[in-house]
Design a protein around this motif. Structure first.
Motif, PDB file in Angstrom:
ATOM      1  N   ASN A   1       0.743  -1.158  -0.292  1.00 39.92           N
ATOM      2  CA  ASN A   1      -0.171   0.179  -0.123  1.00 39.92           C
ATOM      3  C   ASN A   1       1.085   1.248   0.057  1.00 39.92           C
ATOM      4  O   ASN A   1       1.362   1.463   0.950  1.00 39.92           O
ATOM      5  N   TRP A   2       1.064   1.804  -1.203  1.00 38.94           N
ATOM      6  CA  TRP A   2       1.949   2.773  -1.656  1.00 38.94           C
ATOM      7  C   TRP A   2       1.474   4.102  -0.987  1.00 38.94           C
ATOM      8  O   TRP A   2       0.202   4.633  -1.416  1.00 38.94           O
TER       9      TRP A   2
ATOM     10  N   MET B   1       4.072   2.692  10.050  1.00 35.65           N
ATOM     11  CA  MET B   1       3.038   3.365   9.390  1.00 35.65           C
ATOM     12  C   MET B   1       1.905   2.218   9.190  1.00 35.65           C
ATOM     13  O   MET B   1       0.587   2.501   8.924  1.00 35.65           O
ATOM     14  N   GLU B   2       2.240   0.818   8.963  1.00 40.66           N
ATOM     15  CA  GLU B   2       1.040  -0.121   8.627  1.00 40.66           C
ATOM     16  C   GLU B   2       1.739  -1.234   9.681  1.00 40.66           C
ATOM     17  O   GLU B   2       2.610  -1.595   9.562  1.00 40.66           O
TER      18      GLU B   2
ATOM     19  N   ALA C   1       5.091  -1.739   7.562  1.00 45.45           N
ATOM     20  CA  ALA C   1       5.795  -0.803   6.851  1.00 45.45           C
ATOM     21  C   ALA C   1       6.057   0.523   7.712  1.00 45.45           C
ATOM     22  O   ALA C   1       5.363   0.576   8.791  1.00 45.45           O
ATOM     23  N   TRP C   2       7.253   1.024   7.504  1.00 41.82           N
ATOM     24  CA  TRP C   2       7.637   2.340   8.224  1.00 41.82           C
ATOM     25  C   TRP C   2       8.196   3.516   7.191  1.00 41.82           C
ATOM     26  O   TRP C   2       8.698   2.996   6.215  1.00 41.82           O
TER      27      TRP C   2
ATOM     28  N   ALA D   1       8.472  -1.502   3.316  1.00 41.33           N
ATOM     29  CA  ALA D   1       7.266  -2.333   3.476  1.00 41.33           C
ATOM     30  C   ALA D   1       7.438  -3.816   3.295  1.00 41.33           C
ATOM     31  O   ALA D   1       8.268  -4.247   2.487  1.00 41.33           O
ATOM     32  N   PHE D   2       6.864  -4.619   4.106  1.00 40.82           N
ATOM     33  CA  PHE D   2       6.862  -6.033   4.048  1.00 40.82           C
ATOM     34  C   PHE D   2       5.382  -6.589   3.774  1.00 40.82           C
ATOM     35  O   PHE D   2       4.436  -5.935   4.358  1.00 40.82           O
TER      36      PHE D   2
END
Length: 166
Positions: free
Chosen positions: A5-6, A83-84, A97-98, A115-116
Motif C-alpha cells: 500500500n504505497w 505506518m502499517e 511498513a515504516w 514495507a513487507f
C-alpha cells in the motif's frame, strides 16, 4: 498476489531509488516469520545490516503501530515510524511498513518507505515481499551503483528471515 500500500510520495517509478525483493519458501510458518520480523531484538541475529536499534519505549523490542524507532543501515542513521502493522490473523495477509528518514541538507537528507507483505499460500508455502522506495540525493547515489546495494541488502534480509524462521 498481494502488494504494498504505497503513499503517493513514494509510488515506485516516481522516486530516486526503488527496490523489490521476494522469496517464496516452504518449511516455515507465517507466525514464525512475523515474530522474527516485528521483534527488533531478532534483526541482528539474521541481518547484519541493521544495528543500533532503539525503540522509543525500551521496555519492549516489538514494533507497534505508530511506534518511533531508530537504527543504522547502509551506513545511514535512520529515524523511522511504523505506518502499517497488520498481524497475520484469520488468514489476513501480514503487513509491516515504516517511513524512515535522515535529516540533513540537500546532499544528505532522504526519505524512505519500507514495507513487507507476508502471505500464506493454500499449499502452505509462504511469500515474503519487501519493497523500499527512496527520495533524496543519497537514494539516487545508491540507485546508480551496480549492483544496487539496497537490492542485495534486502535480499539478505529476506534470506536471513527465512533461515531464522525455520
Amino acid at each position: 498476489m498481494k502488494s504494498i500500500n504505497w503513499a503517493t510520495d513514494y509510488l515506485p517509478g516516481t522516486t530516486d531509488n526503488f527496490v523489490s525483493n521476494e522469496v517464496i519458501a516452504s518449511g516455515i510458518t507465517l507466525d514464525a516469520v512475523w515474530a522474527n520480523l516485528v521483534d527488533t531484538s531478532q534483526w541482528t541475529t539474521y541481518y547484519d545490516n541493521a544495528t543500533n536499534i532503539k525503540l522509543d519505549d525500551p521496555r519492549d523490542t516489538t514494533l507497534h503501530f505508530g511506534e518511533h524507532f531508530r537504527f543504522d543501515t547502509f551506513g545511514f542513521p535512520i529515524d523511522a515510524q511504523v505506518m502499517e502493522l497488520v498481524a497475520p490473523t484469520d488468514g489476513q495477509v501480514a503487513r509491516l511498513a515504516w517511513h524512515g528518514w535522515q535529516n540533513g541538507d540537500a546532499d544528505t537528507q532522504f526519505d524512505v518507505y519500507h514495507a513487507f507483505v507476508i502471505e500464506r499460500f493454500a499449499d502452505g508455502r509462504i511469500r515474503l515481499l519487501t519493497q523500499e522506495s527512496q527520495v533524496g540525493k543519497p537514494a539516487a547515489e545508491l540507485a546508480a551503483q551496480t549492483p544496487n546495494p539496497m537490492l542485495n541488502g534486502h535480499q539478505a534480509w529476506l534470506d536471513g528471515l527465512v533461515k531464522a524462521s525455520r
